[in-house]
Design a protein around this motif. Structure first.
Motif, PDB file in Angstrom:
ATOM      1  N   TYR A  16       0.838  -1.195   0.000  1.00 49.69           N
ATOM      2  CA  TYR A  16       0.000   0.000   0.000  1.00 49.69           C
ATOM      3  C   TYR A  16       0.875   1.248   0.000  1.00 49.69           C
ATOM      4  O   TYR A  16       1.896   1.311   0.691  1.00 49.69           O
ATOM      5  CB  TYR A  16      -0.883   0.037   1.249  1.00 49.69           C
ATOM      6  N   SER A  17       0.453   2.258  -0.745  1.00 48.82           N
ATOM      7  CA  SER A  17       1.113   3.559  -0.644  1.00 48.82           C
ATOM      8  C   SER A  17       0.581   4.271   0.584  1.00 48.82           C
ATOM      9  O   SER A  17      -0.463   3.901   1.147  1.00 48.82           O
ATOM     10  CB  SER A  17       0.831   4.403  -1.893  1.00 48.82           C
ATOM     11  N   GLU A  18       1.281   5.306   1.008  1.00 52.27           N
ATOM     12  CA  GLU A  18       0.856   6.041   2.203  1.00 52.27           C
ATOM     13  C   GLU A  18      -0.522   6.670   1.990  1.00 52.27           C
ATOM     14  O   GLU A  18      -1.354   6.685   2.897  1.00 52.27           O
ATOM     15  CB  GLU A  18       1.889   7.119   2.550  1.00 52.27           C
ATOM     16  N   GLN A  19      -0.796   7.167   0.797  1.00 52.32           N
ATOM     17  CA  GLN A  19      -2.081   7.803   0.521  1.00 52.32           C
ATOM     18  C   GLN A  19      -3.231   6.799   0.620  1.00 52.32           C
ATOM     19  O   GLN A  19      -4.339   7.124   1.020  1.00 52.32           O
ATOM     20  CB  GLN A  19      -2.079   8.445  -0.865  1.00 52.32           C
ATOM     21  N   ARG A  79      -0.758  -8.924   2.249  1.00 51.14           N
ATOM     22  CA  ARG A  79      -0.363  -7.767   1.444  1.00 51.14           C
ATOM     23  C   ARG A  79      -1.559  -7.261   0.617  1.00 51.14           C
ATOM     24  O   ARG A  79      -2.614  -7.884   0.583  1.00 51.14           O
ATOM     25  CB  ARG A  79       0.793  -8.132   0.514  1.00 51.14           C
ATOM     26  N   LYS A  80      -1.327  -6.159  -0.040  1.00 51.67           N
ATOM     27  CA  LYS A  80      -2.365  -5.574  -0.876  1.00 51.67           C
ATOM     28  C   LYS A  80      -2.807  -6.545  -1.971  1.00 51.67           C
ATOM     29  O   LYS A  80      -4.001  -6.616  -2.303  1.00 51.67           O
ATOM     30  CB  LYS A  80      -1.856  -4.276  -1.493  1.00 51.67           C
ATOM     31  N   ALA A  82      -5.729  -0.642  11.314  1.00 59.61           N
ATOM     32  CA  ALA A  82      -4.550  -1.490  11.138  1.00 59.61           C
ATOM     33  C   ALA A  82      -4.909  -2.940  10.884  1.00 59.61           C
ATOM     34  O   ALA A  82      -4.146  -3.669  10.258  1.00 59.61           O
ATOM     35  CB  ALA A  82      -3.662  -1.396  12.389  1.00 59.61           C
ATOM     36  N   TRP A  83      -6.099  -3.393  11.362  1.00 60.80           N
ATOM     37  CA  TRP A  83      -6.451  -4.798  11.135  1.00 60.80           C
ATOM     38  C   TRP A  83      -6.823  -5.082   9.687  1.00 60.80           C
ATOM     39  O   TRP A  83      -7.160  -6.204   9.351  1.00 60.80           O
ATOM     40  CB  TRP A  83      -7.561  -5.242  12.067  1.00 60.80           C
ATOM     41  N   ARG A  84      -6.762  -4.086   8.836  1.00 60.04           N
ATOM     42  CA  ARG A  84      -6.908  -4.330   7.401  1.00 60.04           C
ATOM     43  C   ARG A  84      -5.766  -5.216   6.906  1.00 60.04           C
ATOM     44  O   ARG A  84      -5.887  -5.857   5.869  1.00 60.04           O
ATOM     45  CB  ARG A  84      -6.914  -2.998   6.660  1.00 60.04           C
ATOM     46  N   LEU A  85      -4.662  -5.240   7.659  1.00 60.36           N
ATOM     47  CA  LEU A  85      -3.503  -6.031   7.281  1.00 60.36           C
ATOM     48  C   LEU A  85      -3.616  -7.474   7.747  1.00 60.36           C
ATOM     49  O   LEU A  85      -2.739  -8.294   7.465  1.00 60.36           O
ATOM     50  CB  LEU A  85      -2.226  -5.407   7.869  1.00 60.36           C
TER      51      LEU A  85
END
Length: 504
Positions: A189-192, A237-238, A199-202
């Protein structure tokens, strides 16, 4: 306090001043004086120190003016309590007292008082001292903020330069507030894209959610309670790919001790885990191979022993038959190594005590370990490496063969009362003792012999091994071998160093 810098110095705006005095008249007077110190001054007055301390937990004052003699808590106790809190440890405190007593001043200074004003209070003196302390406080805040900004900038540059670790900052709710280059490279992921996201999206799909009992959410909850938490988890990861991650989550708190957020450092350990798994698999395979090797060696030793035994069938009594039998017994003694291995997890070590018992029982007819083996030292946990157990077994075997070859006749021994007759060498008085020694243990083999037997004894001299081989084996063990003769008894001692053994 709002602080501004100008050519004339530091300007004081919006300062918080606390007044503590048990007399309402004094509180009103001090409040009026404090309000005139500068622009936009907020003054809070309290009748006792307890109420003031409760207010300090909500609002950090920039200046405290307190009486010394008060109910519930005196001025010294109040100041010590104030100094004990990180958020108010540096707040200036003026003590107002009607007593010009050096003892009171000493007690207040030791507690942490900054300045004194004597009652009745002079307005000009009060305003001057209060203004000076507020300016000093403002300067301290300016320096602190500059230091914090510099530290944050250095930290930001450091974090941005780290590419092998994902360093992520989170707010108290677990949302991403900063995202370094390493996080972008590791997680995709980019910062934007990720700023403001939870954070639990990870986490993998089956562990996601703020209420999850595992993953990021659980680590944040644990860090909020314990300060930090470390563990290994699966991350996604993304692109949806998963990896093994080593994660350290640390909670961050403000000056008042309130939770300000979290830092989360993540490192990809997939390669390391794969190597560890491969190493475990290789170790398991080597254990299987070693066990198979032991099995085949033991079987071959048994075959050799059987062949030697068959060679003696029909062979007349004499030195040749005797030599064959002794060689067969040495082979049998080596085979005992594999019967006394410690177990599947330690197949290169031999249990010393059971190995000694097996040697004596196998090589000496009628040996009864419960009667003839005495342990003066606990050796139940001692073990030997195979490469040392083999030479030790050969040396012990030669000692037992020596005792057997020089044994007393059964009838003579029985008449002397040493042991019952009819049980071979053990019945003729062989005793084995395990004795303590300052640097190891001593094995003592004591037995009877006829007076006509040759002296002195030469252990191994009568056997196929010979004295040279015996000496080499003893030296390999770093041991000591000696013989003591007393009348019709002989004692052979073998001193073994403690370094020869393992514990456990």
């Amino acid at each position: 306090m709002r602080v501004s810098l100008s050519e004339t110095g530091v300007s004081i705006l919006g300062a918080e001043v606390f007044i503590i005095d048990d007399r309402s008249v004094n509180r009103k007077i001090l409040t009026k004086f404090a309000s005139s110190v500068g622009d936009d001054i907020t003054v809070s007055a309290f009748p006792n120190p307890v109420d003031a301390l409760e207010a300090c937990a909500r609002t950090v004052p920039d200046l405290v003016i307190t009486d010394f003699k008060m109910p519930l808590m005196d001025g010294a106790g109040f100041i010590r309590n104030l100094r004990g809190r990180p958020a108010t440890a540096d707040v200036p405190v003026i003590v107002v007292t009607a007593y010009e007593d050096h003892e009171i001043r000493r007690e207040a200074l030791e507690a942490g008082a900054t300045d004194f004003i004597l009652s009745p209070v002079d307005p000009w003196e009060f305003q001057t001292r209060a203004r000076n302390l507020l300016r000093l406080r403002a300067q301290q805040l300016v320096i602190h903020r500059q230091t914090v900004r510099e530290s944050e900038e250095r930290f930001r540059l450091l974090v941005e330069g780290v590419r092998d670790y994902a360093i992520v900052m989170l707010d108290p709710a677990g949302r991403v507030t900063s995202w370094n280059t390493g996080a972008e490279r590791l997680l995709g992921y980019s910062e934007q894209e990720i700023l403001g996201q939870p954070a639990w999206r990870l986490d993998p799909a089956d562990g996601a959610g703020a209420g999850s009992s595992s993953g990021v959410a659980a680590m944040l909850n644990a860090a909020a309670l314990d300060g930090s938490v470390h563990g290994e988890h699966i991350r996604v990861r993304k692109d949806g790919s998963r990896f093994h991650a080593d994660i350290l989550v640390t909670s961050m708190r403000d000056e008042a001790g309130r939770l300000a957020g979290f830092s989360m450092v993540t490192h990809d350990i997939t390669t390391r885990r794969d190597m560890e798994n491969a190493l475990r698999d290789a170790l398991a395979e080597s254990q299987v191979l070693l066990r198979e090797l032991h099995h085949r060696v033991r079987n071959n030793l048994q075959v050799i022993s059987t062949v030697l035994y068959l060679q003696t069938i029909g062979m007349p009594e004499g030195e040749l038959r005797h030599g064959f039998r002794r060689t067969q017994q040495r082979i049998d003694g080596l085979g005992l190594l594999f019967r006394n291995l410690l177990g599947p997890s330690r197949i290169t070590s031999v249990q010393f005590d059971s190995y000694l018992v097996d040697l004596c029982t196998t090589l000496v007819g009628g040996f009864d370990a419960s009667r003839h083996l005495r342990r003066a030292v606990d050796v139940g946990t001692l073990s030997l490496e195979l490469d040392m157990a083999g030479p030790l077994g050969l040396v012990i075997g030669e000692i037992l063969f020596t005792a057997s070859d020089f044994r007393a006749p059964a009838a003579a021994t029985a008449s002397s009362g040493n042991a019952p007759a009819g049980n071979g060498l053990a019945g003729n008085g062989l005793d084995v003792s395990i004795l303590p020694d300052g640097v190891g243990i001593v094995l003592r083999f004591a037995f009877a012999r006829p007076p006509a037997a040759p002296s002195p004894f030469q252990i191994g001299g009568h056997s196929a091994l010979g004295t040279t081989v015996m000496s080499a084996l003893v030296n390999q063990l770093d041991a000591g071998l000696s013989v003591q003769e007393e009348g019709d008894r002989v004692a052979i001692t073998l001193a073994l160093p403690r370094t020869l053994f393992e514990s456990g």
